[in-house]
Scaffold this motif. Structure first.
Motif, PDB file in Angstrom:
ATOM      1  N   UNK A  33       0.654 -14.086 -14.504  1.00 50.16           N
ATOM      2  CA  UNK A  33       0.423 -12.970 -15.494  1.00 50.16           C
ATOM      3  C   UNK A  33      -0.406 -12.070 -15.989  1.00 50.16           C
ATOM      4  N   UNK A  34      -1.828 -13.043 -15.831  1.00 50.18           N
ATOM      5  CA  UNK A  34      -2.298 -11.845 -16.554  1.00 50.18           C
ATOM      6  C   UNK A  34      -3.402 -11.551 -15.030  1.00 50.18           C
ATOM      7  N   UNK A  35      -3.224 -12.224 -13.526  1.00 50.76           N
ATOM      8  CA  UNK A  35      -3.361 -10.816 -12.727  1.00 50.76           C
ATOM      9  C   UNK A  35      -2.259 -10.447 -12.907  1.00 50.76           C
ATOM     10  N   UNK A  36      -1.020 -10.478 -12.842  1.00 53.39           N
ATOM     11  CA  UNK A  36      -0.931  -8.986 -13.484  1.00 53.39           C
ATOM     12  C   UNK A  36      -0.887  -8.301 -14.374  1.00 53.39           C
ATOM     13  N   UNK A  37      -1.075  -8.601 -15.317  1.00 50.72           N
ATOM     14  CA  UNK A  37      -1.787  -7.159 -16.184  1.00 50.72           C
ATOM     15  C   UNK A  37      -3.160  -6.952 -15.449  1.00 50.72           C
ATOM     16  N   UNK A  38      -3.937  -7.933 -15.615  1.00 46.19           N
ATOM     17  CA  UNK A  38      -5.230  -6.655 -14.875  1.00 46.19           C
ATOM     18  C   UNK A  38      -4.421  -5.611 -13.991  1.00 46.19           C
ATOM     19  N   UNK A  39      -3.936  -6.109 -12.311  1.00 48.88           N
ATOM     20  CA  UNK A  39      -3.711  -4.621 -11.933  1.00 48.88           C
ATOM     21  C   UNK A  39      -2.927  -3.638 -12.623  1.00 48.88           C
ATOM     22  N   UNK A  84      -5.721  -0.198  -2.292  1.00 49.71           N
ATOM     23  CA  UNK A  84      -5.133  -0.801  -3.597  1.00 49.71           C
ATOM     24  C   UNK A  84      -6.027  -1.912  -3.734  1.00 49.71           C
ATOM     25  N   UNK A  85      -5.759  -1.768  -5.474  1.00 50.34           N
ATOM     26  CA  UNK A  85      -6.372  -2.870  -5.808  1.00 50.34           C
ATOM     27  C   UNK A  85      -6.035  -4.404  -5.062  1.00 50.34           C
ATOM     28  N   UNK A  86      -6.202  -5.617  -5.035  1.00 48.96           N
ATOM     29  CA  UNK A  86      -5.532  -6.805  -5.281  1.00 48.96           C
ATOM     30  C   UNK A  86      -6.366  -7.496  -5.977  1.00 48.96           C
ATOM     31  N   UNK A  87      -5.416  -8.265  -6.532  1.00 49.14           N
ATOM     32  CA  UNK A  87      -5.971  -9.779  -8.079  1.00 49.14           C
ATOM     33  C   UNK A  87      -5.255 -10.405  -7.779  1.00 49.14           C
ATOM     34  N   UNK A  88      -5.568 -11.665  -7.109  1.00 49.46           N
ATOM     35  CA  UNK A  88      -4.921 -13.027  -6.458  1.00 49.46           C
ATOM     36  C   UNK A  88      -4.574 -14.036  -8.169  1.00 49.46           C
ATOM     37  N   UNK A  89      -3.843 -14.540  -8.116  1.00 48.79           N
ATOM     38  CA  UNK A  89      -3.764 -15.673  -8.563  1.00 48.79           C
ATOM     39  C   UNK A  89      -3.999 -17.079  -8.286  1.00 48.79           C
ATOM     40  N   UNK A 109       1.032  -0.939   0.224  1.00 48.39           N
ATOM     41  CA  UNK A 109       0.033  -0.407  -0.419  1.00 48.39           C
ATOM     42  C   UNK A 109       0.710   1.583   0.390  1.00 48.39           C
ATOM     43  N   UNK A 110       1.235   0.823   0.601  1.00 50.69           N
ATOM     44  CA  UNK A 110       3.239   2.091   0.620  1.00 50.69           C
ATOM     45  C   UNK A 110       3.471   3.062  -0.572  1.00 50.69           C
ATOM     46  N   UNK A 111       3.829   1.872  -1.638  1.00 49.50           N
ATOM     47  CA  UNK A 111       4.488   1.791  -3.192  1.00 49.50           C
ATOM     48  C   UNK A 111       4.128   1.094  -3.940  1.00 49.50           C
ATOM     49  N   UNK A 112       2.985   1.115  -4.443  1.00 55.46           N
ATOM     50  CA  UNK A 112       2.889   0.591  -5.206  1.00 55.46           C
ATOM     51  C   UNK A 112       1.213   0.991  -5.757  1.00 55.46           C
ATOM     52  N   UNK A 113       0.375   1.247  -6.555  1.00 51.53           N
ATOM     53  CA  UNK A 113      -0.817   1.238  -6.887  1.00 51.53           C
ATOM     54  C   UNK A 113      -1.624  -0.307  -7.127  1.00 51.53           C
ATOM     55  N   UNK A 114      -1.230  -1.185  -7.334  1.00 59.44           N
ATOM     56  CA  UNK A 114      -2.480  -2.377  -7.239  1.00 59.44           C
ATOM     57  C   UNK A 114      -1.151  -3.438  -6.705  1.00 59.44           C
ATOM     58  N   UNK A 115      -1.801  -4.824  -5.878  1.00 59.07           N
ATOM     59  CA  UNK A 115      -1.053  -6.230  -5.853  1.00 59.07           C
ATOM     60  C   UNK A 115      -1.190  -7.111  -6.795  1.00 59.07           C
ATOM     61  N   UNK A 116      -0.697  -8.128  -6.237  1.00 55.37           N
ATOM     62  CA  UNK A 116      -1.098  -9.194  -7.059  1.00 55.37           C
ATOM     63  C   UNK A 116      -0.935 -10.481  -6.120  1.00 55.37           C
ATOM     64  N   UNK A 117      -1.936 -11.396  -5.298  1.00 54.90           N
ATOM     65  CA  UNK A 117      -1.289 -12.293  -4.525  1.00 54.90           C
ATOM     66  C   UNK A 117      -1.429 -13.483  -5.162  1.00 54.90           C
ATOM     67  N   UNK A 118       0.001 -14.420  -5.226  1.00 52.83           N
ATOM     68  CA  UNK A 118      -0.269 -15.904  -5.660  1.00 52.83           C
ATOM     69  C   UNK A 118       0.547 -16.749  -4.432  1.00 52.83           C
ATOM     70  N   UNK A 119       0.863 -18.110  -5.136  1.00 47.44           N
ATOM     71  CA  UNK A 119       1.162 -19.016  -4.161  1.00 47.44           C
ATOM     72  C   UNK A 119       2.186 -19.708  -4.771  1.00 47.44           C
ATOM     73  N   UNK A 120       3.365 -19.923  -4.586  1.00 43.47           N
ATOM     74  CA  UNK A 120       4.910 -20.727  -5.235  1.00 43.47           C
ATOM     75  C   UNK A 120       4.694 -22.169  -4.599  1.00 43.47           C
TER      76      UNK A 120
END
Length: 264
Positions: free
Chosen positions: A191-197, A99-104, A48-59
């Motif tokens: 990749x798709x989540x990043x595009x949307x973010x 900010x908006x969050x997108x999950x992959x 939230x302090x340095x981005x305009x959107x975020x993606x959450x994913x799993x390794x």
């Protein structure tokens, strides 16, 4: 900026305006413990302090298989309540943050993992993803906000079915049931989540904030109360300097008009 480990549970990477938060406990299918929740809270605040959107994913092979049962089984009732309330607090920082969050999503999106995904604003699943709420078979109940967030996505009847019977939904069923908004091929969800973010990150910040905060709350209001709040939020966003510039750019044909999906 390269990915950095946070307490061993998450990774963090900034890609332009988009922060990537990786659940990093693959040997446990990214099962969530109390320490894991605190690590998520820390990187969400950083994003939230340095981005305009975020993606959450799993390794690894799965997004998140849910609650770390080995930790949960030793808790007293009051410890369980406090732990659940902390999950609520952290996941609310995602749902009602700045900010908006997108999950992959891929592999297991189960129990607490589904609750985490439900706190994000857009969910992208690849075809390996599957969804389950096995709490009934474990003798427990959802505790990470699922009775509110997941039930609103699925509907109470479908969620009750999953909890009572252990029903597992495929990625395709998850899309049909509104658990996810996008379905993609295996290995491409991030990749798709990043595009949307990136698209969301390019919006006016006041518009994103209004969408994130006002839209879900309006759903809790009566029809007339919701319409009144909509009018105020609409007026406030439309009078921002950025809105004026964007509207003038559109009117003066400096930005492209929308086209139907099958048109280039």
């Amino acid at each position: 900026m390269p990915a950095v480990a946070n307490a061993g549970f998450v990774t963090y990477e900034l890609r332009g305006p988009v922060a990537h938060i990786g659940l990093n406990r693959p040997e446990k299918r990214n099962a969530i413990s109390d320490a894991f929740v605190e690590a998520i809270a820390e990187v969400v605040a950083r994003a939230e302090s340095e981005a305009r959107a975020a993606v959450i994913y799993g390794h690894g092979g799965h997004f998140c298989a849910g609650l770390d049962l080995a930790e949960h089984v030793t808790k007293s009732a009051i410890e369980g309540v406090r732990g659940s309330r902390r999950w609520h607090e952290v996941f609310s920082k995602i749902e009602f943050g700045a900010i908006p969050f997108v999950s992959a999503l891929h592999g297991a999106v189960v129990g607490g993992g589904l609750e985490l995904a439900a706190s994000t604003h857009i969910r992208v699943a690849d075809r390996t993803a599957f969804f389950a709420l096995p709490e009934g078979q474990r003798g427990i109940f959802v505790g990470g906000g699922g009775s509110v967030r997941v039930a609103r996505l699925l509907g109470t009847a479908r969620m009750m079915d999953m909890m009572l019977t252990g029903r597992v939904l495929s990625a395709e069923e998850g899309e049909r049931c509104s658990l996810v908004q996008y379905l993609v091929e295996p290995g491409t969800a991030r990749e798709k989540a990043h595009e949307l973010a990136e698209i969301a990150a390019s919006n006016a910040e006041i518009s994103n904030y209004a969408i994130i905060h006002a839209l879900p709350r309006i759903q809790d209001m009566s029809k007339e109360d919701g319409l009144l709040v909509e009018s105020f939020v609409s007026a406030i966003t439309a009078t921002s300097p950025e809105a004026e510039k964007r509207l003038r750019d559109f009117l003066e044909k400096r930005v492209a008009r929308l086209r139907a999906p099958d048109q280039t």
